[in-house]
Motif scaffolding. Structure first.
Motif, PDB file in Angstrom:
ATOM      1  N   LEU A 150       0.827  -1.208   0.000  1.00 36.83           N
ATOM      2  CA  LEU A 150       0.000   0.000   0.000  1.00 36.83           C
ATOM      3  C   LEU A 150       0.859   1.254   0.000  1.00 36.83           C
ATOM      4  N   GLU A 151       1.879   1.307   0.864  1.00 34.44           N
ATOM      5  CA  GLU A 151       2.735   2.482   0.920  1.00 34.44           C
ATOM      6  C   GLU A 151       3.491   2.688  -0.397  1.00 34.44           C
ATOM      7  N   THR A 152       3.903   1.594  -1.013  1.00 33.83           N
ATOM      8  CA  THR A 152       4.576   1.699  -2.306  1.00 33.83           C
ATOM      9  C   THR A 152       3.642   2.277  -3.354  1.00 33.83           C
TER      10      THR A 152
ATOM     11  N   ILE B 174       1.706   6.931  -6.674  1.00 31.15           N
ATOM     12  CA  ILE B 174       0.690   7.866  -7.154  1.00 31.15           C
ATOM     13  C   ILE B 174       1.107   9.305  -6.856  1.00 31.15           C
ATOM     14  N   LEU B 175       1.542   9.547  -5.619  1.00 34.27           N
ATOM     15  CA  LEU B 175       1.925  10.901  -5.221  1.00 34.27           C
ATOM     16  C   LEU B 175       3.081  11.430  -6.056  1.00 34.27           C
ATOM     17  N   VAL B 176       4.151  10.653  -6.170  1.00 35.04           N
ATOM     18  CA  VAL B 176       5.342  11.128  -6.879  1.00 35.04           C
ATOM     19  C   VAL B 176       5.060  11.277  -8.366  1.00 35.04           C
TER      20      VAL B 176
ATOM     21  N   MET C 160       3.814   7.687   2.962  1.00 35.97           N
ATOM     22  CA  MET C 160       4.285   8.218   1.671  1.00 35.97           C
ATOM     23  C   MET C 160       5.534   9.080   1.791  1.00 35.97           C
ATOM     24  N   ASN C 161       6.156   9.103   2.961  1.00 33.65           N
ATOM     25  CA  ASN C 161       7.263  10.027   3.191  1.00 33.65           C
ATOM     26  C   ASN C 161       8.145   9.495   4.315  1.00 33.65           C
TER      27      ASN C 161
ATOM     28  N   LEU D 232      10.740   2.986  -2.662  1.00 34.72           N
ATOM     29  CA  LEU D 232      10.478   2.136  -3.819  1.00 34.72           C
ATOM     30  C   LEU D 232       9.394   2.755  -4.700  1.00 34.72           C
ATOM     31  N   GLY D 233       8.339   3.241  -4.080  1.00 35.12           N
ATOM     32  CA  GLY D 233       7.280   3.881  -4.850  1.00 35.12           C
ATOM     33  C   GLY D 233       7.766   5.098  -5.617  1.00 35.12           C
ATOM     34  N   GLY D 234       8.614   5.918  -4.990  1.00 34.54           N
ATOM     35  CA  GLY D 234       9.167   7.078  -5.672  1.00 34.54           C
ATOM     36  C   GLY D 234      10.050   6.691  -6.840  1.00 34.54           C
ATOM     37  N   ALA D 235      10.876   5.652  -6.648  1.00 34.60           N
ATOM     38  CA  ALA D 235      11.749   5.190  -7.725  1.00 34.60           C
ATOM     39  C   ALA D 235      10.935   4.658  -8.902  1.00 34.60           C
TER      40      ALA D 235
END
Length: 291
Positions: free
Chosen positions: A182-184, A189-191, A241-242, A268-271
């Motif tokens: 979920l956090e990923t 989505i945010l980034v 998310m941060n 990981l999500g940001g990358a």
């Protein structure tokens, strides 16, 4: 586009670009990029410290506001889950909007290592700059969380929310795996939205001047994305998310439960968002159309 062009806007337009977006000459394109590189180095040589101070201040203000709101919500008697979600979503979303408006023109107002990592992958920051950003963000988050304890000395207690530290709700099987996923996804989505409206490498200074883009509305788009993500994920992992948002309260409250999820999943999500936006926006569609 080199982020130095954007970062210089607030400092007397130190960096200027008067080259049209559509350029058919390869030699002129190379000359333009060389000019940007030289101007960026001059800009950073004089004002680099402002970038780090901006990230420190942005993160400190953001963490102070959202964590103080979280502590206040945890201290309220008979507060329902819906009210807590509304408090969290509104405080985070509104804080993002005003912080980006205030300090975005100086450093981009990342105040999030996941955004900084994405900018590094997209080559909008050097490794040295990215490290400086992240150090400033973590220090700012710690100072912001410490200021919450100054305002409310009981804020670090469990019954007062541990300075707004996030927790993983163990509902169902494999809660940590689900929280990591979920956090990923939420950070992705945010980034990705941040790239679309703030870090878009195909937006030039001329686009802003000619109203081809709407930078004044970019913080609102990011703030609403944060609020929406929190509504979606607060009942599972708090929608961090941060990594800086997680580390600040953890350090002050000395509460480290779930730290690998809150540290590595957003990164990981940001990358992934940085890689995906390369696929989506890797080539300027206007250039492709003209050719």
């Amino acid at each position: 586009m080199d982020r130095g062009v954007v970062l210089g806007r607030s400092l007397g337009h130190v960096i200027d670009d008067t080259t049209p977006l559509i350029n058919h000459s390869g030699a002129e394109t190379v000359a333009r990029e060389d000019k940007r590189s030289v101007q960026r180095q001059r800009f950073l040589g004089r004002y680099r410290w402002r970038l780090y101070l901006s990230e420190f201040m942005a993160t400190a203000m953001f963490i102070f506001l959202i964590c103080l709101t979280a502590v206040a919500g945890a201290s309220m008697p008979n507060s329902s889950g819906a009210s807590v979600a509304i408090y969290a979503a509104l405080s985070n979303g509104l804080a993002v909007i005003f912080v980006v408006y205030a300090l975005g023109p100086v450093s981009g107002a990342h105040f999030n290592p996941a955004v900084t990592l994405a900018a590094l992958i997209d080559k909008q920051l050097s490794i040295k700059e990215a490290i400086g950003y992240v150090v400033a963000q973590v220090l700012g988050a710690t100072v912001g969380a410490a200021c919450v304890v100054v305002v409310n000395p009981d804020a670090a207690l469990p019954e007062h929310g541990r300075v707004g530290a996030l927790i993983i709700h163990e509902v169902g099987s494999h809660p940590y795996f689900r929280a990591f996923f979920l956090e990923t996804f939420l950070t992705f989505i945010l980034v990705f939205v941040v790239f679309c409206v703030v870090l878009n490498p195909h937006v030039t200074v001329e686009d802003v001047h000619e109203s081809k883009v709407a930078p004044l509305f970019a913080p609102i788009a990011v703030g609403f994305t944060v609020a929406c993500n929190i509504f979606a994920g607060i009942s599972f992992s708090g929608a961090c998310m941060n990594p800086a948002r997680a580390l600040g309260p953890m350090i002050v409250a000395n509460y480290w439960t779930g730290w690998p999820v809150f540290l590595f999943a957003p990164l990981l999500g940001g990358a992934l968002a940085a890689v995906f936006q390369k696929v989506m926006f890797g080539r300027d569609p206007l250039l492709q159309y003209e050719e």
